[in-house]
Scaffold this motif. Structure first.
Motif, PDB file in Angstrom:
ATOM      1  N   ASP A  58      32.532  43.738  36.238  1.00 54.78           N
ATOM      2  CA  ASP A  58      32.203  42.317  36.103  1.00 54.78           C
ATOM      3  C   ASP A  58      30.703  42.092  35.933  1.00 54.78           C
ATOM      4  O   ASP A  58      30.275  41.276  35.112  1.00 54.78           O
ATOM      5  N   GLY A  59      29.883  42.824  36.685  1.00 53.43           N
ATOM      6  CA  GLY A  59      28.442  42.691  36.520  1.00 53.43           C
ATOM      7  C   GLY A  59      27.971  43.174  35.161  1.00 53.43           C
ATOM      8  O   GLY A  59      27.098  42.561  34.529  1.00 53.43           O
ATOM      9  N   ARG A  60      28.549  44.270  34.696  1.00 61.70           N
ATOM     10  CA  ARG A  60      28.199  44.755  33.358  1.00 61.70           C
ATOM     11  C   ARG A  60      28.590  43.736  32.290  1.00 61.70           C
ATOM     12  O   ARG A  60      27.864  43.531  31.309  1.00 61.70           O
ATOM     13  N   ALA A  61      29.739  43.093  32.482  1.00 59.91           N
ATOM     14  CA  ALA A  61      30.167  42.077  31.520  1.00 59.91           C
ATOM     15  C   ALA A  61      29.224  40.880  31.529  1.00 59.91           C
ATOM     16  O   ALA A  61      28.930  40.298  30.477  1.00 59.91           O
ATOM     17  N   VAL A  62      28.743  40.494  32.715  1.00 63.42           N
ATOM     18  CA  VAL A  62      27.766  39.401  32.809  1.00 63.42           C
ATOM     19  C   VAL A  62      26.515  39.754  32.014  1.00 63.42           C
ATOM     20  O   VAL A  62      25.985  38.934  31.250  1.00 63.42           O
ATOM     21  N   LEU A  77      33.292  35.585  29.316  1.00 63.33           N
ATOM     22  CA  LEU A  77      33.892  36.566  30.215  1.00 63.33           C
ATOM     23  C   LEU A  77      35.396  36.351  30.249  1.00 63.33           C
ATOM     24  O   LEU A  77      35.867  35.213  30.342  1.00 63.33           O
ATOM     25  N   VAL A  78      36.145  37.430  30.186  1.00 62.27           N
ATOM     26  CA  VAL A  78      37.600  37.359  30.296  1.00 62.27           C
ATOM     27  C   VAL A  78      38.061  38.457  31.249  1.00 62.27           C
ATOM     28  O   VAL A  78      37.387  39.478  31.426  1.00 62.27           O
ATOM     29  N   THR A  79      39.219  38.244  31.866  1.00 63.14           N
ATOM     30  CA  THR A  79      39.743  39.239  32.798  1.00 63.14           C
ATOM     31  C   THR A  79      41.258  39.233  32.785  1.00 63.14           C
ATOM     32  O   THR A  79      41.887  38.212  32.470  1.00 63.14           O
ATOM     33  N   ASP A  80      41.825  40.376  33.124  1.00 62.13           N
ATOM     34  CA  ASP A  80      43.273  40.487  33.303  1.00 62.13           C
ATOM     35  C   ASP A  80      43.606  40.701  34.779  1.00 62.13           C
ATOM     36  O   ASP A  80      44.688  41.166  35.114  1.00 62.13           O
ATOM     37  N   LEU A  81      42.662  40.363  35.664  1.00 59.49           N
ATOM     38  CA  LEU A  81      42.740  40.533  37.119  1.00 59.49           C
ATOM     39  C   LEU A  81      42.557  41.981  37.556  1.00 59.49           C
ATOM     40  O   LEU A  81      42.623  42.275  38.743  1.00 59.49           O
ATOM     41  N   LYS A  82      42.322  42.868  36.618  1.00 60.97           N
ATOM     42  CA  LYS A  82      42.022  44.260  36.942  1.00 60.97           C
ATOM     43  C   LYS A  82      40.654  44.654  36.402  1.00 60.97           C
ATOM     44  O   LYS A  82      39.921  45.406  37.039  1.00 60.97           O
ATOM     45  N   HIS A  83      40.320  44.136  35.235  1.00 55.73           N
ATOM     46  CA  HIS A  83      39.097  44.507  34.536  1.00 55.73           C
ATOM     47  C   HIS A  83      38.463  43.247  33.954  1.00 55.73           C
ATOM     48  O   HIS A  83      39.164  42.276  33.637  1.00 55.73           O
ATOM     49  N   VAL A  84      37.134  43.240  33.839  1.00 57.44           N
ATOM     50  CA  VAL A  84      36.401  42.117  33.244  1.00 57.44           C
ATOM     51  C   VAL A  84      35.653  42.636  32.025  1.00 57.44           C
ATOM     52  O   VAL A  84      34.995  43.675  32.094  1.00 57.44           O
ATOM     53  N   TRP A  85      35.758  41.911  30.915  1.00 62.41           N
ATOM     54  CA  TRP A  85      35.048  42.312  29.713  1.00 62.41           C
ATOM     55  C   TRP A  85      34.553  41.065  28.985  1.00 62.41           C
ATOM     56  O   TRP A  85      34.599  39.962  29.536  1.00 62.41           O
ATOM     57  N   VAL A  86      34.067  41.229  27.758  1.00 63.93           N
ATOM     58  CA  VAL A  86      33.437  40.128  27.022  1.00 63.93           C
ATOM     59  C   VAL A  86      34.203  39.869  25.728  1.00 63.93           C
ATOM     60  O   VAL A  86      34.506  40.801  24.975  1.00 63.93           O
ATOM     61  N   GLY A  98      43.724  44.333  29.330  1.00 63.52           N
ATOM     62  CA  GLY A  98      45.059  43.903  28.943  1.00 63.52           C
ATOM     63  C   GLY A  98      45.108  42.428  28.585  1.00 63.52           C
ATOM     64  O   GLY A  98      44.145  41.853  28.081  1.00 63.52           O
ATOM     65  N   ARG A  99      46.227  41.821  28.897  1.00 62.82           N
ATOM     66  CA  ARG A  99      46.444  40.417  28.557  1.00 62.82           C
ATOM     67  C   ARG A  99      45.521  39.529  29.385  1.00 62.82           C
ATOM     68  O   ARG A  99      45.482  39.634  30.609  1.00 62.82           O
ATOM     69  N   LYS A 100      44.774  38.666  28.729  1.00 57.42           N
ATOM     70  CA  LYS A 100      43.774  37.852  29.421  1.00 57.42           C
ATOM     71  C   LYS A 100      44.444  36.827  30.334  1.00 57.42           C
ATOM     72  O   LYS A 100      45.324  36.088  29.910  1.00 57.42           O
ATOM     73  N   PHE A 101      44.004  36.782  31.584  1.00 52.88           N
ATOM     74  CA  PHE A 101      44.477  35.759  32.510  1.00 52.88           C
ATOM     75  C   PHE A 101      43.432  34.667  32.706  1.00 52.88           C
ATOM     76  O   PHE A 101      43.760  33.493  32.809  1.00 52.88           O
ATOM     77  N   ALA A 115      50.135  35.520  31.680  1.00 55.55           N
ATOM     78  CA  ALA A 115      49.623  36.858  31.998  1.00 55.55           C
ATOM     79  C   ALA A 115      49.891  37.258  33.439  1.00 55.55           C
ATOM     80  O   ALA A 115      49.622  38.399  33.822  1.00 55.55           O
ATOM     81  N   LEU A 116      50.434  36.346  34.245  1.00 56.66           N
ATOM     82  CA  LEU A 116      50.709  36.673  35.642  1.00 56.66           C
ATOM     83  C   LEU A 116      51.790  37.740  35.795  1.00 56.66           C
ATOM     84  O   LEU A 116      51.960  38.295  36.879  1.00 56.66           O
ATOM     85  N   THR A 117      52.514  38.018  34.730  1.00 57.81           N
ATOM     86  CA  THR A 117      53.551  39.054  34.818  1.00 57.81           C
ATOM     87  C   THR A 117      52.952  40.418  35.153  1.00 57.81           C
ATOM     88  O   THR A 117      53.644  41.283  35.693  1.00 57.81           O
ATOM     89  N   ALA A 118      51.680  40.607  34.831  1.00 60.69           N
ATOM     90  CA  ALA A 118      51.023  41.884  35.128  1.00 60.69           C
ATOM     91  C   ALA A 118      50.349  41.890  36.494  1.00 60.69           C
ATOM     92  O   ALA A 118      49.743  42.895  36.874  1.00 60.69           O
ATOM     93  N   THR A 119      50.463  40.790  37.241  1.00 67.05           N
ATOM     94  CA  THR A 119      49.758  40.683  38.521  1.00 67.05           C
ATOM     95  C   THR A 119      50.146  41.764  39.527  1.00 67.05           C
ATOM     96  O   THR A 119      49.265  42.335  40.185  1.00 67.05           O
ATOM     97  N   PRO A 120      51.439  42.082  39.722  1.00 67.55           N
ATOM     98  CA  PRO A 120      51.766  43.126  40.710  1.00 67.55           C
ATOM     99  C   PRO A 120      51.051  44.444  40.448  1.00 67.55           C
ATOM    100  O   PRO A 120      50.509  45.062  41.374  1.00 67.55           O
ATOM    101  N   ALA A 121      51.021  44.880  39.186  1.00 63.95           N
ATOM    102  CA  ALA A 121      50.355  46.143  38.864  1.00 63.95           C
ATOM    103  C   ALA A 121      48.844  46.021  39.010  1.00 63.95           C
ATOM    104  O   ALA A 121      48.175  46.954  39.473  1.00 63.95           O
ATOM    105  N   ASN A 122      48.288  44.876  38.634  1.00 64.55           N
ATOM    106  CA  ASN A 122      46.841  44.699  38.731  1.00 64.55           C
ATOM    107  C   ASN A 122      46.374  44.663  40.183  1.00 64.55           C
ATOM    108  O   ASN A 122      45.347  45.249  40.540  1.00 64.55           O
TER     109      ASN A 122
END
Length: 216
Positions: A58-62, A77-86, A98-101, A115-122
C-alpha cells in the motif's frame, strides 16, 4: 525521475519506469515491522520521513500514484483486500491484483460489492502472512473469551483443537499473495469452516442448566 521520462515516452513505458523506481527506492517491509500495526496506509510524507524508507504494497502504491499524478496521469489506488496497486486509464502498475473491491482517488472512494466473493480467501491470506507468535496469542485469547462458565473441558479442548486446525490450514494453504486460485479458495473455505465449527463447539461447552421440574 521526471528527467528519465522523455516527452514521447509511451504510457506503458512510463508506468514500468515508475514501478521499477519505486520498487528500488522503497524496499518491501510488513506494516507490523514498520508501523507496529497489522495494516497501515501512510501518507507520502509519513513514508518519506522513515529512515530507512520501507513499506509494503500500500505504501509503495501511494508513492507510485503520487509520482504518476505529478507526471500528469489520473492515478488511483485500488485493492482487492489482499493487495494494493495503482490504476490509470492507460494501464495498471505495482503488480495488479485480482478483482477490485475498493477504488480511491481525490474524488473519493468507490466500492465494488461483487468482489466480496473473494473476501474469505483474501482475509485468510492476511492470517497466513501475519507473525504466527502474535496470532497464537490472539487465538488463545479468543478461545478463552468464548469459554462459558464451568465449561466441559473435553469439549472445550476439542474446540481449541479444531480452531488450531483451521488456523494451520490458513497458514499452510493461503499464503499466495496474488489473485486466489482454486487451492487458495478451497483452503480458505476449509479454514473458515473449521473456525465456525470450533466456535459452535466451544459455545456449547457451558454448564448444563438443571431443569426446574423434577424428573419422575
Amino acid at each position: 525521475m521526471r528527467a528519465d521520462l522523455q516527452p514521447r515516452t509511451s504510457p506503458r513505458r512510463a508506468l514500468a519506469q515508475v514501478e521499477a523506481f519505486v520498487r528500488q527506492a522503497v524496499p518491501y517491509e510488513w506494516d507490523w515491522v514498520t508501523w507496529g500495526a497489522a495494516d497501515y496506509l501512510p501518507t507520502l510524507s509519513e513514508m518519506l520521513a522513515l529512515r530507512p524508507v520501507r513499506e509494503d504494497c500500500d505504501g509503495r502504491a501511494v508513492a507510485a500514484a503520487s509520482m504518476l499524478q505529478k507526471l500528469g496521469y489520473d492515478a488511483r489506488l485500488v485493492t482487492d483486500l489482499k493487495h494494493v496497486w495503482v490504476w490509470t486509464p492507460q494501464g495498471e502498475t505495482m503488480g495488479p491484483g485480482g478483482r477490485k473491491f475498493v477504488e480511491s482517488d481525490q474524488r473519493g472512494t468507490r466500492l465494488n460489492w461483487a468482489a466480496l466473493t473473494a473476501t474469505p480467501a483474501n482475509l485468510a491470506y492476511g492470517i497466513a502472512a501475519f507473525p504466527w507468535t502474535r496470532e497464537l496469542i490472539v487465538l488463545l485469547t479468543f478461545w478463552l473469551l468464548l469459554l462459558r462458565r464451568a465449561p466441559r473441558w473435553p469439549w472445550a479442548l476439542l474446540g481449541l483443537a479444531v480452531l488450531l486446525d483451521g488456523w494451520l490450514i490458513f497458514r499452510l494453504a493461503c499464503r499466495n499473495p496474488w489473485p486466489a486460485g482454486l487451492w487458495d479458495s478451497v483452503g480458505a473455505l476449509l479454514g473458515w469452516g473449521h473456525v465456525a465449527a470450533a466456535v459452535l463447539i466451544i459455545l456449547g461447552t457451558g454448564e448444563r442448566r438443571r431443569s426446574r421440574f423434577p424428573h419422575p
